[in-house]
Design a protein around this motif. Structure first.
Motif, mmCIF file in Angstrom:
data_model
loop_
_atom_site.group_PDB
_atom_site.id
_atom_site.type_symbol
_atom_site.label_atom_id
_atom_site.label_comp_id
_atom_site.label_asym_id
_atom_site.label_seq_id
_atom_site.Cartn_x
_atom_site.Cartn_y
_atom_site.Cartn_z
ATOM 1 N N CYS A 156 0.826 -1.216 0.000
ATOM 2 C CA CYS A 156 0.000 0.000 0.000
ATOM 3 C C CYS A 156 0.861 1.268 0.000
ATOM 4 C CB CYS A 156 -0.975 0.001 1.172
ATOM 5 S SG CYS A 156 -0.202 -0.009 2.795
ATOM 6 N N LYS A 157 2.030 1.229 0.656
ATOM 7 C CA LYS A 157 2.906 2.410 0.671
ATOM 8 C C LYS A 157 3.474 2.677 -0.717
ATOM 9 C CE LYS A 157 5.233 3.944 3.895
ATOM 10 N NZ LYS A 157 6.160 4.380 4.897
ATOM 11 N N PHE A 158 3.822 1.612 -1.427
ATOM 12 C CA PHE A 158 4.322 1.779 -2.794
ATOM 13 C C PHE A 158 3.206 2.294 -3.687
ATOM 14 C CE2 PHE A 158 7.836 -0.576 -1.188
ATOM 15 C CZ PHE A 158 8.899 -0.278 -2.014
ATOM 16 N N SER A 159 2.020 1.758 -3.490
ATOM 17 C CA SER A 159 0.858 2.161 -4.279
ATOM 18 C C SER A 159 0.583 3.660 -4.140
ATOM 19 C CB SER A 159 -0.358 1.352 -3.845
ATOM 20 O OG SER A 159 -1.471 1.697 -4.607
ATOM 21 N N GLU A 160 0.820 4.210 -2.964
ATOM 22 C CA GLU A 160 0.635 5.653 -2.738
ATOM 23 C C GLU A 160 1.524 6.489 -3.644
ATOM 24 O OE1 GLU A 160 1.380 6.293 1.412
ATOM 25 O OE2 GLU A 160 -0.399 5.164 2.034
ATOM 26 N N HIS A 161 2.614 5.879 -4.124
ATOM 27 C CA HIS A 161 3.557 6.566 -5.013
ATOM 28 C C HIS A 161 3.444 6.047 -6.449
ATOM 29 C CE1 HIS A 161 5.688 8.700 -1.783
ATOM 30 N NE2 HIS A 161 5.429 7.616 -1.060
ATOM 31 N N ASN A 162 2.326 5.366 -6.729
ATOM 32 C CA ASN A 162 2.059 4.808 -8.065
ATOM 33 C C ASN A 162 3.123 3.817 -8.516
ATOM 34 O OD1 ASN A 162 -0.346 6.322 -8.419
ATOM 35 N ND2 ASN A 162 0.917 8.116 -8.883
ATOM 36 N N VAL A 163 3.640 3.045 -7.575
ATOM 37 C CA VAL A 163 4.608 1.998 -7.877
ATOM 38 C C VAL A 163 4.053 0.680 -7.351
ATOM 39 C CG1 VAL A 163 6.956 1.131 -7.469
ATOM 40 C CG2 VAL A 163 6.568 3.589 -7.740
ATOM 41 N N LYS A 164 4.007 -0.309 -8.224
ATOM 42 C CA LYS A 164 3.579 -1.647 -7.821
ATOM 43 C C LYS A 164 4.820 -2.392 -7.345
ATOM 44 C CE LYS A 164 1.546 -5.883 -9.488
ATOM 45 N NZ LYS A 164 1.074 -6.668 -10.613
ATOM 46 N N ILE A 165 4.708 -3.120 -6.241
ATOM 47 C CA ILE A 165 5.822 -3.922 -5.752
ATOM 48 C C ILE A 165 5.386 -5.384 -5.703
ATOM 49 C CG2 ILE A 165 5.240 -3.467 -3.333
ATOM 50 C CD1 ILE A 165 8.261 -3.806 -2.706
#
Length: 80
Positions: free
Chosen positions: A35-44
């Motif tokens: 979810c933290k990566f998603s906040e920056h538009n990055v999928k992990i």
């Protein structure tokens, strides 16, 4: 916090290279939240090896044909 610094560095690198997808080893699953990566538009995603009792890669290169080895090794990994 060390994990937060690593997270920020990863996001910075993703922005620099205009990446929207980051793949980490399975050990990062306990460190990073999707979810933290998603906040920056990055999928992990995390790479998971399905086999734990491998011979050395040098041994396998001597025993198996490279095409067979490539197919076999690629099937031993999954993305979570």
């Amino acid at each position: 916090m060390v994990c937060e610094e690593r997270f920020e560095k990863i996001i910075e690198i993703c922005r620099y290279f205009n990446c929207s997808h980051y793949v980490n080893s399975i050990g990062g699953k306990n460190l990073y939240q999707k979810c933290k990566f998603s906040e920056h538009n990055v999928k992990i995603d995390f790479i998971d090896c399905k086999v734990t009792d491998r011979l050395s890669i040098i041994h396998e290169l001597m025993v198996f044909d490279i095409d067979e080895l490539t197919k076999r090794v690629l099937n031993e990994y999954g993305v979570l």
